[in-house]
Scaffold this motif. Structure first.
Motif: not given
Length: 652
Positions: A230-235, A261-271
């Motif tokens: 069983n696997t799960r990848d969430v990005l 100005y304000y900039t927000d970048f959010d990368l979230d990966y979980n396996f």
């Protein structure tokens, strides 16, 4: 062309690009010197540079993620785009912290006096926008798009997915599991929205508030029905920003522009994976967070009709964090958690002198910048000049020096997932050095009636390049790019054409790679040619474009040594086959009411009409044959196949 080296495109071209999923006749594909070797709208290589070295702005908001579906669809709604300026060189001193090109995108900046808008859909998403006044001196522009790919999947989305997910864990699961008794799901969706408030309290003051939100989410699950695997990848990838702009006319000849100005970048990966043979649990995580706050003010002093000065101050505060971690219950000794947190304050002052007469124009600029994290200060001159030497015939030239303290690096910790394997990092030491570049150009420009011809020769040098080879980090690199860009644009009443040709050569040098000898860059395209055509007949619009380019370099595997390690030839000595494809689109416009206030449009696009199977990339790995002998496996990445799409729109 001729606006400090920029190429601007009107709304018509941008709208047509939406029909072709941003791949057909969009601004980047018609600009000489701008290549997208991976067939992605976000993978723009401008004159030998990499995409992360570009500065991409939407209404003054810095975009760290400018695409949906891993590069296949632009994150910018074309139906609210008023103007796009693409600088390959000669960008003004007001633009900072980049060493490649500038893509400056703006929505409508005019105060709306009546309500207008539109809505529609194609085979990947639906959208709507409205621009309406809410008082005598205030108006609001709002747009939203949402994919329906998590609800049902069309053939168009399936074709895009096939291209995106090839050679990733998503495709490998189906290939490697021999037992057909399994379940998998691949839920993906994207959304974006923009909001803009324009407020003009007086004839001298103009305020605007801009907001941008872009999100992509992928949830991939795979399991064998007996729960042995069983696997799960969430990005999740998000990019949002806000920009407030105040323009004040102190006098007829003195204008001040101020931005917060304000900039927000959010990368979230979980396996997470749970396996029964042997019993174990594995996890993997990756996060990348950018918070950028800035203040910028500039004054434009108009001395005369031909002369003006622009000077100002630009402050930014950048916080960049990333986390890479992995656990395995059976091998806890190999568990790790790497975290990096850095912040940088940049102080910049800039000044420009602009002179423009009928036959001669000159832009002289300088930008001084201090980066707190590296504690370094730079003074960067820039110049662009254009002189009419004969009737309708101009000479032009530019020179510029630039620096950049934030860029992407490739990471291998989560490379088994196969998507989003780059993270943004601040320059701080020799591992991630500050990027520097200088570029000089010389060319000719001819414009007469409805014919435009443009030729540019350029030479560009960059240093501080970071590269990976066999999982090793090399950060002492430099590259040199030389090339020629040609654009011909004849235009008649109902027919127009673009002919684009580019020659380019980019060589990299690393002291510890290739015995210190120069080698061709990974995405070098020696020759590229595009011929696009637009024809209008009554209410029909037709467009067709043929794209040809030589293949990119790659390093061929020769054999295996005694330890079953791959022996390669010299770096990038071989070249992939030539790339070519034909795209077509057509739209029909009609009125929905007798007063012609409501208008409709239907369209069809056909990408890669003759289904050419182009190879975009070729990699190698070691595997086993049926007798458990080590062999070399070849992994090829192919271009998008034949992909139809339809669009329906209503505007008012």
């Amino acid at each position: 062309i001729g606006d400090s080296g920029a190429i601007s495109f009107n709304q018509t071209i941008n709208n047509r690009s939406d029909i072709g999923l941003d791949e057909f006749l969009s601004w980047h594909s018609t600009t000489p010197g701008v290549q997208n070797p991976n067939e992605t709208v976000s993978g723009l290589h401008i004159r030998g540079s990499t995409p992360d070295q570009n500065l991409i702005l939407f209404d003054g908001i810095k975009m760290y993620n400018s695409a949906h579906l891993f590069g296949m669809i632009s994150a910018i709604n074309p139906y609210i785009t008023e103007k796009v300026k693409v600088f390959r060189s000669g960008a003004g001193a007001t633009y900072g912290n980049h060493i490649a090109g500038v893509v400056d995108i703006e929505s409508d900046n005019k105060l709306a006096t009546k309500t207008s808008g539109g809505f529609g859909f194609n085979l990947t998403h639906a959208d709507a926008f409205i621009n309406t006044p809410i008082s005598k001196n205030t108006s609001v522009l709002f747009s939203a798009r949402r994919s329906f790919t998590d609800i049902f999947k069309t053939n168009t989305f399936n074709q895009l997915s096939k291209k995106v997910f090839q050679n990733t864990i998503i495709s490998r699961d189906n290939d490697l599991i021999e037992n057909n008794d399994f379940n998998n799901s691949n839920d993906f969706y994207f959304t974006d929205l923009t909001a803009k408030v324009i407020f003009n309290p007086s004839e001298k003051d103009n305020f605007s508030l801009n907001y941008l939100f872009v999100k992509n989410q992928l949830d991939y699950q795979f399991n064998i029905t007996d729960n042995s695997y069983n696997t799960r990848d969430v990005l999740n990838v998000k990019n949002q920003g806000i920009n407030t702009k105040w323009t004040r006319k102190w006098k007829k000849n003195l204008i001040q522009k101020t931005n917060f100005y304000y900039t927000d970048f959010d990368l979230d990966y979980n396996f997470k994976g749970e396996f029964n043979n042997p019993q174990q649990t594995q996890t993997s995580t990756k996060t990348n967070l950018i918070n950028k706050f800035g203040f910028k003010t500039s004054f434009n002093f108009i001395k005369s009709v031909s002369t003006n000065y622009n000077f100002g101050y630009d402050f930014t505060n950048n916080k960049v964090n990333y986390t890479l971690g992995r656990t395995n219950t059976n091998l806890p000794s190999l568990d790790y958690l790497n975290e990096e947190r850095n912040k940088n304050n940049s102080h910049s002052v800039f000044g420009e002198y602009n002179y423009s007469k009928e036959r001669f124009s000159l832009n002289l600029g300088v930008r001084g910048s201090h980066f707190s994290l590296t504690n370094k200060t730079f003074v960067s001159p820039r110049m662009y000049a254009q002189l009419e030497v004969l009737s309708n015939f101009w000479l032009k030239s530019s020179f510029e020096i630039k620096q950049q303290n934030i860029s992407q690096i490739l990471e291998f910790s989560t490379s088994d997932f196969g998507l989003e394997n780059q993270i943004w990092a601040l320059a701080k030491d020799e591992d991630v050095p500050l990027l520097k570049s200088n570029q000089v150009t010389f060319g000719f420009l001819f414009k007469r009636n409805d014919f435009l011809g443009d030729i540019d020769f350029y030479r560009k040098e960059s240093s501080g390049i970071t590269s990976f080879n066999s999982n090793e980090l090399f950060s002492d690199g430099k590259n040199t790019s030389i090339g020629i860009d040609v654009l011909l644009q004849p235009k008649w009443e109902k027919y127009s054409s673009w002919l684009r040709y580019s020659f380019g050569e980019t060589k990299y040098t690393f002291s510890n790679l290739n015995n210190g000898q120069p080698f061709t860059g990974n995405f070098n395209i020696s020759h590229s040619f595009l011929w696009s055509n637009n024809l209008k007949i009554n209410n029909f619009d037709f467009a067709i474009g043929w794209n040809f380019r030589t293949g990119i370099p790659f390093t061929k595997a020769l054999n295996l040594d005694t330890n079953n390690n791959i022996v390669f030839e010299e770096i990038n000595k071989s070249t992939l086959p030539n790339y070519h494809k034909l795209d077509f689109s057509s739209t029909y416009s009609f009125n929905l009411d007798s007063e012609k206030k409501w208008k409709g449009k239907i369209g069809l696009s056909l990408l890669n009409v003759y289904g050419q199977q182009n190879i975009l990339q070729q990699n190698y790995s070691v595997g086993l044959d049926d007798n458990n002998n080590a062999i070399i496996l070849t992994e090829k990445t192919y271009s998008l196949g034949f992909t139809p799409n339809i669009v329906f729109r209503v505007s008012f």
